[in-house]
Design a protein around this motif. Structure first.
Motif, PDB file in Angstrom:
ATOM      1  N   ASP A 160      37.740  49.976  44.858  1.00  0.00           N
ATOM      2  CA  ASP A 160      36.423  50.195  44.275  1.00  0.00           C
ATOM      3  C   ASP A 160      36.285  51.692  44.038  1.00  0.00           C
ATOM      4  N   VAL A 200      42.828  45.644  45.767  1.00  0.00           N
ATOM      5  CA  VAL A 200      41.721  46.083  44.925  1.00  0.00           C
ATOM      6  C   VAL A 200      41.223  47.433  45.423  1.00  0.00           C
ATOM      7  N   TRP A 209      30.189  46.860  48.211  1.00  0.00           N
ATOM      8  CA  TRP A 209      31.348  46.273  47.549  1.00  0.00           C
ATOM      9  C   TRP A 209      31.096  46.031  46.063  1.00  0.00           C
ATOM     10  N   GLY A 210      30.297  46.892  45.436  1.00  0.00           N
ATOM     11  CA  GLY A 210      30.064  46.781  44.008  1.00  0.00           C
ATOM     12  C   GLY A 210      29.172  45.628  43.606  1.00  0.00           C
ATOM     13  N   SER A 216      35.653  47.853  40.035  1.00  0.00           N
ATOM     14  CA  SER A 216      36.673  47.308  40.930  1.00  0.00           C
ATOM     15  C   SER A 216      37.921  47.063  40.106  1.00  0.00           C
TER      16      SER A 216
END
Length: 575
Positions: free
Chosen positions: A27, A25, A278-279, A70
């Motif tokens: 971000d 992943v 982390w969003g 993300s």
């Protein structure tokens, strides 16, 4: 210069916020670009590169947040490092397209990425994983080791020397009772209570938490092991017969949940903490991150939730698994509906911890007989105990075992260090706790307000990785209780990118705005210095409230020594 930006690129090894599969992943910050355009561009380039490297069967998942997104692609567990490079190429191509730059060459990139994938691949790892899944036993892997089964039923090998599944003695491989504990506050205390219950039932219990890894009474490693790495260590220890794993938000967002299946999981509560990381930028997102543990209940495990947390009640409606609820008040919705339907629920009934199972109510033990509740004034620990009872029942423990454990678990510095520990100091009283966000601080101050006191002093500080608004809200929460004095501490171990004095400046500024007079505030260069200043200030009948984070062991040692030496206010404080 583009205002698009790559914030982070990482592997996801277990159930995560985007899906239940491993993968890679990134971000990203969107800048002036529309989220739809960014996701469309990335999805197109990600699919191109996945096809080019032979991963056409992998899936794409996206999630947007206030100023970013993300972007995840699933990948085989034996090529996750390579997957991050594949995803980063897709992002580079997306950035080029959106900015009308020259796009990177896919053909040459695919050759290089395919070579990276081949170099990382480990077919034996995949075969072992598939064999464990087929036999419905736990499989865990990391950079160094892979294992099947849990605890006493586990076997572990180096990833470079894995056996063929046919060589494994599967009759010796099995899982053990397992619970996951997450939430904004109360995680470590709940872990310790459940571990104590399991020990009372006769299990050799392993647990991981922010304070370390324990097997029985042995401290295996003193560090923050609330992520998946701590869980793997516990579950690979062949002495362990039952396990409780603290499962922190950060670990879930960075890597995912350590296991795919557990017997029980609890979300203690949800509070505004670590916003922006982390969003995750609001309470719903925090709840969703913590509720990832619900997906480990697909095998029939019990999900336990706090019915007095409105965010959890709302988000629970979106889950595929029906939760079991706990609350202090028996008439709390949705707890009342569960009881009416003959399902399990846990609550306080006439000053006793009680449960309703299959429609049959049963009192377990009086609140006053459970030391950690401090005669019922520690409401946050009442909630922690209720959640722990629900977990214990899911693990098959009897009411008698639960009662015996709760009446003997004192919440002392040896049983629950740094969580609600109370010290009597020659007429003054000190409370040490880990309260580290507004929600936790309010719970601590409400408990403190129930103690009679001539004056109240609070030591206050915050780590530098919180945003300014979160730090100011902590100060506002403190000011609402109007302590007679606040010592603002510098957390020098947790500056986390901020300069010395920056966080104390924010706290002091907000306290002034809330009406705290200048003469009622002071600064201390460290947590330990703040505690010493408080002790020097104290009079008999004063209450000293110490949320401690960076020097917990030193503070506990100091207060324990003072209590043993019958120290009292006005006497010298040892240096």
């Amino acid at each position: 210069m583009s205002d698009l930006a790559l914030r982070d690129s990482r592997r996801l090894t277990g159930h995560n916020l985007l899906c239940n599969e491993p993968g890679a992943v990134i971000d990203v910050t969107l800048g002036s670009f529309a989220v739809e355009d960014v996701i469309e561009g990335w999805s197109r380039h990600a699919r191109r590169v996945l096809d080019a490297v032979g991963w056409s069967d992998q899936r794409l998942h996206t999630r947007s947040f206030s100023d970013g997104a993300s972007l995840m692609m699933t990948a085989p567990i034996d090529a996750l490092y390579a997957a991050t490079e594949v995803n980063e190429w897709a992002w580079s191509a997306t950035e080029a397209t959106l900015n009308e730059w020259t796009e990177p060459d896919l053909k040459s990139a695919a050759r290089s990425l395919a070579g990276t994938i081949t170099a990382e691949r480990n077919p034996r790892l995949i075969k072992l994983r598939d064999a464990a899944v087929q036999r419905s036993v736990c499989f865990l892997s990391d950079d160094e080791n892979a294992s099947v089964g849990m605890g006493v039923g586990s076997q572990t090998w180096p990833v470079e020397a894995l056996p063929d599944p046919d060589e494994v003695d599967w009759d010796r491989v099995h899982d053990i009772p397992l619970a996951l504990v997450t939430g904004s506050n109360g995680k470590t205390t709940t872990v310790r209570i459940v571990a104590a219950m399991l020990a009372t039932a006769g299990y050799v219990t392993g647990y991981s938490s922010t304070d370390g890894i324990y097997v029985g009474d042995e401290l295996v490693d003193a560090d923050d092991w609330s992520g998946p790495g701590g869980g793997r260590q516990v579950l690979r220890d062949t002495r362990v017969e039952a396990a409780v794993l603290e499962t922190a938000r950060g670990g879930i967002l960075r890597r995912g949940v350590a296991v795919t299946r557990a017997d029980a999981a609890i979300v203690t509560n949800v509070a505004a903490d670590h916003l922006g990381e982390w969003g995750v930028d609001d309470l719903n997102a925090i709840a969703d991150a913590k509720l990832v543990v619900a997906r480990a209940m697909d095998g029939g495990g019990r999900l336990v939730l706090n019915a007095e947390d409105p965010v959890l009640v709302e988000r629970a409606a979106l889950l595929e698994v029906a939760p079991t609820w706990f609350a202090e008040a028996a008439d709390t919705q949705p707890l009342r509906a569960r009881v009416a339907a003959g399902e399990s629920a846990y609550f306080i009934d006439d000053a006793s911890f009680a449960m309703a199972e299959a429609g049959q109510p049963q009192r377990i033990v009086d609140v006053a007989d459970v030391p950690i509740t401090l005669d019922g004034v520690a409401h946050h620990n009442i909630q922690n105990v209720l959640g722990a009872i629900a977990i214990a029942r899911a693990l098959g423990l009897s009411a008698d075992v639960i009662r015996s454990s709760l009446t003997s678990f004192g919440g002392t510095t040896s049983e629950n260090p740094g969580r609600g520990n109370v010290f009597e100091l020659g007429g003054a009283r000190a409370i040490v706790d880990f309260a580290h966000n507004p929600h936790g601080l309010e719970a601590l101050m409400l408990m403190a307000a129930s103690f009679p006191a001539g004056r109240r002093l609070l030591v206050l500080g915050q780590a530098g990785d919180r945003d300014d608004d979160s730090i100011r809200e902590l100060a506002r929460a403190a000011a609402r209780f109007r302590p007679d004095r606040i010592v603002i501490k510098e957390l020098e171990k947790y500056l986390r990118g901020r300069s010395q004095g920056e966080v104390p400046d924010l706290i002091e500024d907000e306290l002034r705005a809330a009406g705290m007079p200048s003469e009622a505030m002071s600064r201390a260069a460290s947590e330990l210095a703040a505690v010493r200043e408080a002790l020097e200030w104290a009079h008999p009948d004063d209450l000293l409230i110490f949320p401690v984070h960076s020097h917990r062991d030193e503070v506990l040692a100091l207060l324990t020594a003072l209590a043993a030496e019958h120290w009292g206010p006005g006497m010298p404080v040892p240096r």
